[in-house]
Motif scaffolding. Sequence first.
Motif, PDB file in Angstrom:
ATOM      1  N   ALA A 143      -0.658  43.930 -22.414  1.00 29.46           N
ATOM      2  CA  ALA A 143      -1.355  43.354 -21.260  1.00 29.46           C
ATOM      3  C   ALA A 143      -0.867  41.936 -20.981  1.00 29.46           C
ATOM      4  O   ALA A 143      -0.679  41.550 -19.815  1.00 29.46           O
ATOM      5  CB  ALA A 143      -2.862  43.373 -21.483  1.00 29.46           C
ATOM      6  N   LEU A 144      -0.647  41.164 -22.025  1.00 27.28           N
ATOM      7  CA  LEU A 144      -0.122  39.809 -21.883  1.00 27.28           C
ATOM      8  C   LEU A 144       1.252  39.839 -21.227  1.00 27.28           C
ATOM      9  O   LEU A 144       1.564  39.024 -20.347  1.00 27.28           O
ATOM     10  CB  LEU A 144      -0.052  39.137 -23.254  1.00 27.28           C
ATOM     11  CG  LEU A 144       0.371  37.680 -23.328  1.00 27.28           C
ATOM     12  CD1 LEU A 144      -0.643  36.787 -22.626  1.00 27.28           C
ATOM     13  CD2 LEU A 144       0.516  37.256 -24.791  1.00 27.28           C
ATOM     14  N   THR A 145       2.073  40.796 -21.618  1.00 27.64           N
ATOM     15  CA  THR A 145       3.410  40.944 -21.046  1.00 27.64           C
ATOM     16  C   THR A 145       3.329  41.329 -19.571  1.00 27.64           C
ATOM     17  O   THR A 145       4.052  40.772 -18.735  1.00 27.64           O
ATOM     18  CB  THR A 145       4.220  41.992 -21.838  1.00 27.64           C
ATOM     19  OG1 THR A 145       4.310  41.560 -23.197  1.00 27.64           O
ATOM     20  CG2 THR A 145       5.595  42.181 -21.254  1.00 27.64           C
ATOM     21  N   GLU A 146       2.446  42.271 -19.248  1.00 27.40           N
ATOM     22  CA  GLU A 146       2.259  42.659 -17.839  1.00 27.40           C
ATOM     23  C   GLU A 146       1.862  41.447 -16.994  1.00 27.40           C
ATOM     24  O   GLU A 146       2.395  41.237 -15.908  1.00 27.40           O
ATOM     25  CB  GLU A 146       1.185  43.736 -17.717  1.00 27.40           C
ATOM     26  CG  GLU A 146       1.607  45.097 -18.207  1.00 27.40           C
ATOM     27  CD  GLU A 146       0.477  46.106 -18.142  1.00 27.40           C
ATOM     28  OE1 GLU A 146       0.742  47.223 -17.659  1.00 27.40           O
ATOM     29  OE2 GLU A 146      -0.652  45.783 -18.562  1.00 27.40           O
ATOM     30  N   LYS A 147       0.933  40.655 -17.506  1.00 31.94           N
ATOM     31  CA  LYS A 147       0.456  39.474 -16.780  1.00 31.94           C
ATOM     32  C   LYS A 147       1.581  38.452 -16.599  1.00 31.94           C
ATOM     33  O   LYS A 147       1.748  37.885 -15.516  1.00 31.94           O
ATOM     34  CB  LYS A 147      -0.718  38.856 -17.535  1.00 31.94           C
ATOM     35  CG  LYS A 147      -1.370  37.710 -16.821  1.00 31.94           C
ATOM     36  CD  LYS A 147      -2.582  37.221 -17.588  1.00 31.94           C
ATOM     37  CE  LYS A 147      -3.209  36.034 -16.884  1.00 31.94           C
ATOM     38  NZ  LYS A 147      -4.383  35.543 -17.584  1.00 31.94           N
ATOM     39  N   ALA A 149       4.069  39.878 -13.992  1.00 29.73           N
ATOM     40  CA  ALA A 149       3.462  39.861 -12.651  1.00 29.73           C
ATOM     41  C   ALA A 149       3.425  38.439 -12.115  1.00 29.73           C
ATOM     42  O   ALA A 149       3.675  38.207 -10.925  1.00 29.73           O
ATOM     43  CB  ALA A 149       2.066  40.462 -12.692  1.00 29.73           C
ATOM     44  N   GLY A 150       3.149  37.479 -12.991  1.00 36.16           N
ATOM     45  CA  GLY A 150       3.127  36.078 -12.593  1.00 36.16           C
ATOM     46  C   GLY A 150       4.490  35.561 -12.180  1.00 36.16           C
ATOM     47  O   GLY A 150       4.597  34.570 -11.449  1.00 36.16           O
TER      48      GLY A 150
END
Length: 178
Positions: free
Chosen positions: A140-144, A147-148
């Motif tokens: 989830a941290l990687t996705e965020k 995406a950022g």
Amino acid sequence: MASADAPANTFDLDVCIVGGCGRVGLPLGIALASRGLSVVLYDINAAAVDVVNSGTLPFAEEDAAEVLADVVAAGRLRATTDPASVGSAENLVVVVGTPVDEHLNPDLGAVPRALDRCAEYLRDGQLVVLRSTVYPGVTALTEKLLAGKGVAVDVAFCPERIAEGKAMTELFELPQIV
């Protein structure tokens, strides 16, 4: 056959393995290249990159040395320190370890830091697979993080579960969960 309206594949390579010259990434890269895929290993260790590009296996791994020499000679596998290489592949596999501190607390930032080194070269439409031993929440941290950065990629997790020295057998015999 793709329809006339479908976008053409704009990627030069099938797979880029981030952290790819180590005990997890290199056997995976060899296995994929031995099955006909085009693979680049992106690693920050220039000495390891040079060894791999010479077709020499830098550690003991059953049944891998000859295959490595073959896939390097055939041009299906190469290693580089160039972070731009991540933009050339449709699929990225991240094989960065998760270090722990002196209290055995995991460093949740290891994978995001590795991706941050090359994130500017990521392209929309890529698949980023985390194949590292990571703590819950890192996907989830990687996705965020990605995406950022404004890049539209898919992120998946595939647990790494091979024994050192047995990768060339286990990669083909053990079920892989993504």
